[in-house]
Write a protein that holds these residues in place. Structure first.
Motif, short mmCIF file in Angstrom:
data_model
loop_
_atom_site.label_atom_id
_atom_site.label_comp_id
_atom_site.label_asym_id
_atom_site.label_seq_id
_atom_site.Cartn_x
_atom_site.Cartn_y
_atom_site.Cartn_z
N ILE A 61 1.90 57.14 -19.53
CA ILE A 61 1.58 56.96 -18.22
C ILE A 61 -0.11 57.25 -18.26
CG2 ILE A 61 1.42 58.03 -15.82
CD1 ILE A 61 4.51 58.84 -16.32
N GLN A 62 -0.74 56.47 -17.60
CA GLN A 62 -2.24 56.45 -17.59
C GLN A 62 -2.58 56.93 -16.40
OE1 GLN A 62 -4.72 55.26 -20.00
NE2 GLN A 62 -5.54 57.03 -18.78
N GLY A 63 -3.06 58.27 -16.47
CA GLY A 63 -3.85 59.13 -15.32
C GLY A 63 -5.28 58.55 -15.05
N ASP A 64 -5.72 58.78 -13.80
CA ASP A 64 -6.75 58.40 -13.35
C ASP A 64 -7.98 59.44 -13.07
OD1 ASP A 64 -6.04 59.77 -11.20
OD2 ASP A 64 -5.91 57.91 -9.94
N GLY A 65 -7.72 60.53 -13.69
CA GLY A 65 -8.63 61.71 -13.61
C GLY A 65 -9.66 61.88 -14.65
N PRO A 66 -10.49 62.94 -14.69
CA PRO A 66 -11.80 62.74 -15.70
C PRO A 66 -11.14 62.89 -17.04
CG PRO A 66 -11.41 64.96 -14.51
CD PRO A 66 -10.48 64.04 -13.79
N SER A 67 -12.05 62.64 -18.19
CA SER A 67 -11.65 62.75 -19.59
C SER A 67 -11.68 64.18 -19.93
CB SER A 67 -12.59 61.85 -20.40
OG SER A 67 -12.60 60.39 -20.06
N ILE A 68 -10.82 64.65 -20.61
CA ILE A 68 -10.57 66.13 -21.01
C ILE A 68 -11.84 66.32 -22.25
CG2 ILE A 68 -9.14 67.63 -22.08
CD1 ILE A 68 -6.85 66.22 -20.93
N LYS A 69 -12.29 67.46 -22.04
CA LYS A 69 -13.59 67.73 -23.07
C LYS A 69 -13.08 68.95 -23.95
CE LYS A 69 -16.87 66.13 -19.86
NZ LYS A 69 -18.21 66.52 -19.20
N ALA A 70 -13.44 68.97 -25.06
CA ALA A 70 -13.38 70.12 -25.89
C ALA A 70 -13.89 71.44 -25.19
CB ALA A 70 -13.89 69.96 -27.35
N GLY A 71 -13.06 72.57 -25.34
CA GLY A 71 -13.65 73.87 -24.79
C GLY A 71 -12.91 73.95 -23.48
N ALA A 112 2.88 64.05 -14.57
CA ALA A 112 1.91 63.09 -14.94
C ALA A 112 2.13 61.93 -13.58
CB ALA A 112 2.04 62.39 -15.92
N GLU A 113 0.99 61.27 -13.34
CA GLU A 113 1.10 60.17 -12.14
C GLU A 113 0.16 59.11 -12.64
OE1 GLU A 113 0.02 62.36 -8.50
OE2 GLU A 113 1.81 63.40 -8.52
N GLY A 114 0.65 57.82 -12.29
CA GLY A 114 -0.27 57.21 -12.80
C GLY A 114 0.73 55.54 -13.38
N LYS A 115 -0.18 54.64 -13.92
CA LYS A 115 0.48 53.57 -14.37
C LYS A 115 1.30 53.62 -15.66
CE LYS A 115 -0.57 48.88 -16.01
NZ LYS A 115 -1.81 48.11 -16.30
N ALA A 116 2.45 53.31 -15.73
CA ALA A 116 3.36 53.56 -16.68
C ALA A 116 3.08 52.44 -17.81
CB ALA A 116 4.92 53.36 -16.60
N ASN A 117 3.05 52.62 -19.13
CA ASN A 117 2.83 51.79 -20.18
C ASN A 117 4.04 51.70 -21.01
OD1 ASN A 117 0.02 51.40 -19.31
ND2 ASN A 117 -0.56 53.12 -20.66
N LYS A 118 4.19 50.49 -21.56
CA LYS A 118 5.36 50.34 -22.53
C LYS A 118 5.04 51.09 -23.73
CE LYS A 118 8.57 46.86 -24.30
NZ LYS A 118 8.46 47.56 -25.61
N LEU A 119 5.53 51.73 -24.59
CA LEU A 119 5.47 52.28 -25.81
C LEU A 119 6.06 51.49 -26.74
CD1 LEU A 119 6.63 56.19 -24.90
CD2 LEU A 119 4.23 55.18 -25.01
N PRO A 120 5.42 51.67 -28.12
CA PRO A 120 5.89 50.63 -29.08
C PRO A 120 7.47 51.04 -29.25
CG PRO A 120 3.87 51.87 -29.71
CD PRO A 120 4.13 52.37 -28.38
N ASP A 121 8.09 50.01 -29.73
CA ASP A 121 9.57 50.03 -30.24
C ASP A 121 9.85 50.84 -31.48
OD1 ASP A 121 10.16 48.45 -27.78
OD2 ASP A 121 10.29 46.56 -29.05
N THR A 122 8.86 51.05 -32.10
CA THR A 122 9.04 51.99 -33.50
C THR A 122 8.94 53.35 -33.14
OG1 THR A 122 6.62 51.74 -33.73
CG2 THR A 122 8.11 49.97 -35.05
N LEU A 123 8.71 53.73 -31.88
CA LEU A 123 8.74 55.20 -31.82
C LEU A 123 10.06 55.40 -31.10
CD1 LEU A 123 5.52 55.95 -29.67
CD2 LEU A 123 5.97 56.75 -31.84
N PRO A 124 10.81 56.60 -31.31
CA PRO A 124 12.05 57.04 -30.69
C PRO A 124 11.88 56.86 -29.27
CG PRO A 124 10.96 59.11 -31.78
CD PRO A 124 10.19 57.93 -32.14
N LYS A 125 12.66 56.56 -28.52
CA LYS A 125 12.73 56.52 -27.08
C LYS A 125 12.68 57.62 -26.31
CE LYS A 125 15.29 54.34 -23.12
NZ LYS A 125 16.67 53.58 -22.54
#
Length: 299
Positions: free
Chosen positions: A201-211, A157-170
């Motif tokens: 990580i937030q990618g900048d590609g197209p949104s994934i569609k069902a199918g 994955a490539e893109g902007k990293a986001n901080k995950l909630p502290d309540t999740l395991p690291k």
């Protein structure tokens, strides 16, 4: 997580052009083709024959490739699988160690839009019997393939990293900065009764569609920091159809709509995972699961 049938069988088990052995193989029909192979057909090396040449890009090793196919057992002359009938094309990464060697040899260098015949001997096929597909260890396989799409697949994955909630395991990474496992902290919630999706990580590609056919890398373990029960980083990227009911509900519900290039963390309670039955020796009945999934490509 990965679907069964031919696509799964082909995963993990170099370009032949001598088409002489395929001269007597006939193809009829366009949208729903049939392939006639005489009983007892054998090939000693992977060979290809271009039935119709396309005008698209040439396939190179390492590309993600989508094909429609008819698969025939050379020994019996009978079709044992067809995506034209199932309505589910095969998408895979064309790389040694990821798919059968015969696929790499037969498809590398071909153009998108082409229809090709490929004869694959046992040494470039499974190399052993495959009861699921009705194949003996000595059987040659003959494939008719319509090459639909091709594209490149990034390593991670490539893109902007986001901080995950502290309540999740690291989520910890290995020395190549690939997801390795989740580690419990003092702030980790001991239970997770609701499904949740978190973009690491937030990618900048197209949104994934069902199918669509989705190519990913992933690691999965029991929540919050139990045993890793499956991962793909030590192998090759996995490819499957999303939103088609082939995967656990958590994946189908959570991954559709995400952007290609992203890394997402999925928390999957038992009711959207493997329920009261569990799966295998590592996923017990009622287990909540947590995944890190890199969304590399969608076709």
């Amino acid at each position: 997580m990965i679907p069964l049938a031919l696509a799964a069988a082909l995963l993990v088990a170099g370009c032949g052009s001598d088409a002489a052995g395929l001269d007597n193989v006939s193809v009829k029909g366009d949208k729903s083709p049939t392939v006639k192979v005489d009983k007892g057909f054998k090939a000693t090396k992977t060979t290809t024959k271009v039935v119709k040449e396309g005008s698209g890009d040439k396939i190179t090793e390492g590309d993600a490739v989508t094909v429609d196919y008819v698969a025939v057992n050379g020994r019996t002359g009978k079709t044992f699988d067809s995506s034209f009938k199932s309505g589910t094309p095969l998408t895979t990464t064309l790389k040694s160690g990821s798919v059968l060697p015969g696929f790499v040899k037969g498809l590398k260098g071909q153009k998108v839009g082409s229809r090709v015949l490929i004869a694959i001997p046992p040494k470039d096929g499974f190399g052993q019997a495959n009861k699921q597909l009705g194949l003996k260890a000595t059987d040659t396989m003959v494939f008719l393939m319509d090459i639909v799409k091709t594209g490149t697949v990034p390593e991670a994955a490539e893109g902007k990293a986001n901080k995950l909630p502290d309540t999740l395991p690291k989520l910890t990474l290995d020395d190549k900065k690939h997801p390795a496992k989740f580690v419990k902290t003092d702030k980790t919630e001991p239970k997770a009764d609701k499904m949740s999706t978190h973009v690491a990580i937030q990618g900048d590609g197209p949104s994934i569609k069902a199918g669509q056919s989705l190519t990913i890398q992933y690691v999965g373990q029991t929540y919050p920091a139990g045993e890793v029960f499956d991962e793909s980083w030590s192998r090759e990227p996995a490819t499957f159809q999303i939103g088609a009911g082939q995967l656990i509900k958590c994946w189908d519900k959570s991954l559709v709509g995400q952007k290609v290039g992203s890394r997402v963390v999925l928390v999957c309670p038992a009711d959207v995972a493997y329920g009261k039955e569990g799966s295998g020796d590592k996923i017990k009945p009622g287990d909540t699961l947590i995944f890190a999934v890199d969304l590399l490509a969608a076709f």
